[in-house]
Enzyme design. Structure first.
Site, PDB file in Angstrom:
ATOM      1  N   SER A 142      -7.710  -5.982  -6.686  1.00 15.57           N
ATOM      2  CA  SER A 142      -6.283  -6.044  -6.341  1.00 15.57           C
ATOM      3  C   SER A 142      -5.664  -7.157  -7.169  1.00 15.57           C
ATOM      4  CB  SER A 142      -6.148  -6.381  -4.853  1.00 15.57           C
ATOM      5  OG  SER A 142      -4.812  -6.711  -4.529  1.00 15.57           O
ATOM      6  N   TYR A 155      -8.259 -11.037   2.978  1.00 10.38           N
ATOM      7  CA  TYR A 155      -8.116 -10.008   1.936  1.00 10.38           C
ATOM      8  C   TYR A 155      -8.297 -10.649   0.552  1.00 10.38           C
ATOM      9  CZ  TYR A 155      -6.100  -5.928  -0.458  1.00 10.38           C
ATOM     10  OH  TYR A 155      -5.890  -4.827  -1.268  1.00 10.38           O
TER      11      TYR A 155
HETATM   12  P1  NAD Z   1      -5.674   3.693   2.358  1.00 11.60           P
HETATM   13  O1  NAD Z   1      -5.634   3.065   3.721  1.00 11.60           O
HETATM   14  O2  NAD Z   1      -4.659   4.685   1.979  1.00 11.60           O
HETATM   15  O3  NAD Z   1      -7.119   4.340   2.107  1.00 11.60           O
HETATM   16  C1  NAD Z   1      -8.300   3.649   2.456  1.00 11.60           C
HETATM   17  C2  NAD Z   1      -9.474   4.584   2.320  1.00 11.60           C
HETATM   18  O4  NAD Z   1     -10.654   3.850   2.673  1.00 11.60           O
HETATM   19  C3  NAD Z   1      -9.420   5.793   3.274  1.00 11.60           C
HETATM   20  O5  NAD Z   1      -9.974   6.929   2.659  1.00 11.60           O
HETATM   21  C4  NAD Z   1     -10.298   5.342   4.445  1.00 11.60           C
HETATM   22  O6  NAD Z   1     -10.885   6.431   5.174  1.00 11.60           O
HETATM   23  C5  NAD Z   1     -11.366   4.550   3.697  1.00 11.60           C
HETATM   24  N1  NAD Z   1     -12.043   3.588   4.589  1.00 11.60           N
HETATM   25  C6  NAD Z   1     -11.507   2.548   5.246  1.00 11.60           C
HETATM   26  N2  NAD Z   1     -12.454   1.955   6.008  1.00 11.60           N
HETATM   27  C7  NAD Z   1     -13.601   2.644   5.802  1.00 11.60           C
HETATM   28  C8  NAD Z   1     -14.925   2.537   6.317  1.00 11.60           C
HETATM   29  N3  NAD Z   1     -15.270   1.590   7.204  1.00 11.60           N
HETATM   30  N4  NAD Z   1     -15.834   3.435   5.926  1.00 11.60           N
HETATM   31  C9  NAD Z   1     -15.513   4.424   5.036  1.00 11.60           C
HETATM   32  N5  NAD Z   1     -14.289   4.574   4.520  1.00 11.60           N
HETATM   33  C10 NAD Z   1     -13.341   3.693   4.904  1.00 11.60           C
HETATM   34  O7  NAD Z   1      -5.682   2.431   1.360  1.00 11.60           O
HETATM   35  P2  NAD Z   1      -5.244   2.316  -0.176  1.00 11.60           P
HETATM   36  O8  NAD Z   1      -3.948   1.602  -0.218  1.00 11.60           O
HETATM   37  O9  NAD Z   1      -5.401   3.596  -0.887  1.00 11.60           O
HETATM   38  O10 NAD Z   1      -6.333   1.260  -0.689  1.00 11.60           O
HETATM   39  C11 NAD Z   1      -7.486   1.650  -1.419  1.00 11.60           C
HETATM   40  C12 NAD Z   1      -8.080   0.440  -2.106  1.00 11.60           C
HETATM   41  O11 NAD Z   1      -7.139  -0.112  -3.019  1.00 11.60           O
HETATM   42  C13 NAD Z   1      -8.454  -0.707  -1.154  1.00 11.60           C
HETATM   43  O12 NAD Z   1      -9.635  -1.329  -1.601  1.00 11.60           O
HETATM   44  C14 NAD Z   1      -7.279  -1.670  -1.281  1.00 11.60           C
HETATM   45  O13 NAD Z   1      -7.629  -2.973  -0.951  1.00 11.60           O
HETATM   46  C15 NAD Z   1      -6.974  -1.499  -2.758  1.00 11.60           C
HETATM   47  N6  NAD Z   1      -5.620  -1.864  -3.147  1.00 11.60           N
HETATM   48  C16 NAD Z   1      -4.548  -1.255  -2.577  1.00 11.60           C
HETATM   49  C17 NAD Z   1      -3.280  -1.606  -3.002  1.00 11.60           C
HETATM   50  C18 NAD Z   1      -2.053  -0.931  -2.471  1.00 11.60           C
HETATM   51  O14 NAD Z   1      -0.952  -1.414  -2.777  1.00 11.60           O
HETATM   52  N7  NAD Z   1      -2.147   0.154  -1.727  1.00 11.60           N
HETATM   53  C19 NAD Z   1      -3.121  -2.589  -3.990  1.00 11.60           C
HETATM   54  C20 NAD Z   1      -4.241  -3.200  -4.521  1.00 11.60           C
HETATM   55  C21 NAD Z   1      -5.493  -2.830  -4.105  1.00 11.60           C
END
Ligand code: NAD
Length: 260
Positions: A142, A155
């Protein structure tokens, strides 16, 4: 060697699903995982399969439990004895709260899912990657792996941690045909971020749409969200032979956030 078989964790939603949409057009087989109902899995599998005839398998695990990660890899190796060419550690969780009030169970869960799970997955995938002398490991860190924001200490700890782990694995694998990189996205509009926009709208007494614009503009000089597919395209590039020399890198896709 080319990238044929990939796993994207957390690919039932948000960024992971966007990455899966792109990789399903590039790889021969893709394993999706993450929490979802049976109907959602069927719908995602059919969308991805129709993309380009890629074989789609769903293998899930609660990634907060190392024993479940081990079972997930056993299952993957039953289906694909040659092991993964591409491992995308994407699944992650978020909770926003001042440090002194941060619930201990949320800290434990965040460390387990965001940091320990990628470690266990890399550990499980590496032996077969080393055997074939090829692998692409991509960790979704991130912008918070490079800079910090208030109320996100756990985080930021996990995302700074995964950046360090990426570099260490890259050094260990530098001569083995395996690359390991971290992608550092800014905000993508996913369910994880929607919750934060809702809280921001509440706190600033704004409409949801106004809050959405201000939330992203506050961090991104570009003033727009990153799309999950833009992150997927970067990963697709890392899976090509042209990216052979990119390893141990932290690749920002953040509309300029980390340049502030
Ligand atoms: P999201 O909540 O849309 O998706 C999260 C995914 O992780 C889902 O498929 C969920 O089922 C899975 N998950 C969560 N806990 C789990 C567990 N215990 N076991 C198995 N699967 C699990 O989130 P997102 O925004 O798509 O984020 C995805 C990644 O990107 C994360 O690592 C997040 O930190 C990172 N990220 C997101 C952003 C953003 O702005 N959305 C920015 C930077 C980094």
């Amino acid at each position: 060697m080319v990238s044929r078989i990939g796993l994207v964790t957390g690919s039932t939603s948000g960024i992971g699903l966007g990455i899966a949409r792109v990789l399903a057009t590039k790889l021969e087989a893709l394993i999706i995982s993450g929490f979802a109902t049976a109907d959602q899995v069927t719908q995602i599998k059919s969308e991805l399969t129709s993309a380009k005839g890629c074989q789609i398998e769903y293998v899930n695990a609660d990634l907060s439990r190392p024993t479940e990660i081990a079972k997930m890899f056993n299952k993957i190796h039953e289906i694909f004895p040659e092991g993964l060419d591409v491992l995308v550690n994407n699944a992650g969780v978020q909770h926003v709260c001042p440090t002194e009030n941060f619930p201990n169970d949320k800290w434990d869960d965040m460390i387990a899912v965001n940091l320990s799970a990628p470690f266990h997955a890399i550990k499980s995938a590496l032996p077969k990657m080393k055997e074939k002398g090829y692998g692409r490991i991509i960790n979704i860190a991130s912008a918070h792996g490079l800079v910090a924001s208030a109320n996100k200490a756990p985080y930021c700890a996990t995302k700074h941690g995964i950046v360090g782990m990426t570099k260490s694995v890259a050094l260990e694998t530098a001569e083995s045909g395996i690359t390991c990189n971290a992608i550092c996205p800014g905000f993508a509009y996913t369910p994880l971020v929607k919750k934060q926009v809702e809280a921001y709208a509440d706190q600033k007494k704004l409409s949801f749409e106004e809050a959405k614009k201000m939330f992203v503009a506050d961090k991104h000089p570009h003033k727009d969200f990153v799309t999950p597919e833009e992150i997927g395209e970067m990963i697709a590039y890392l899976c090509t032979p042209a990216a052979r020399m990119i390893t141990g890198a932290t690749l920002s896709i953040d509309g300029g956030w980390s340049a502030w």
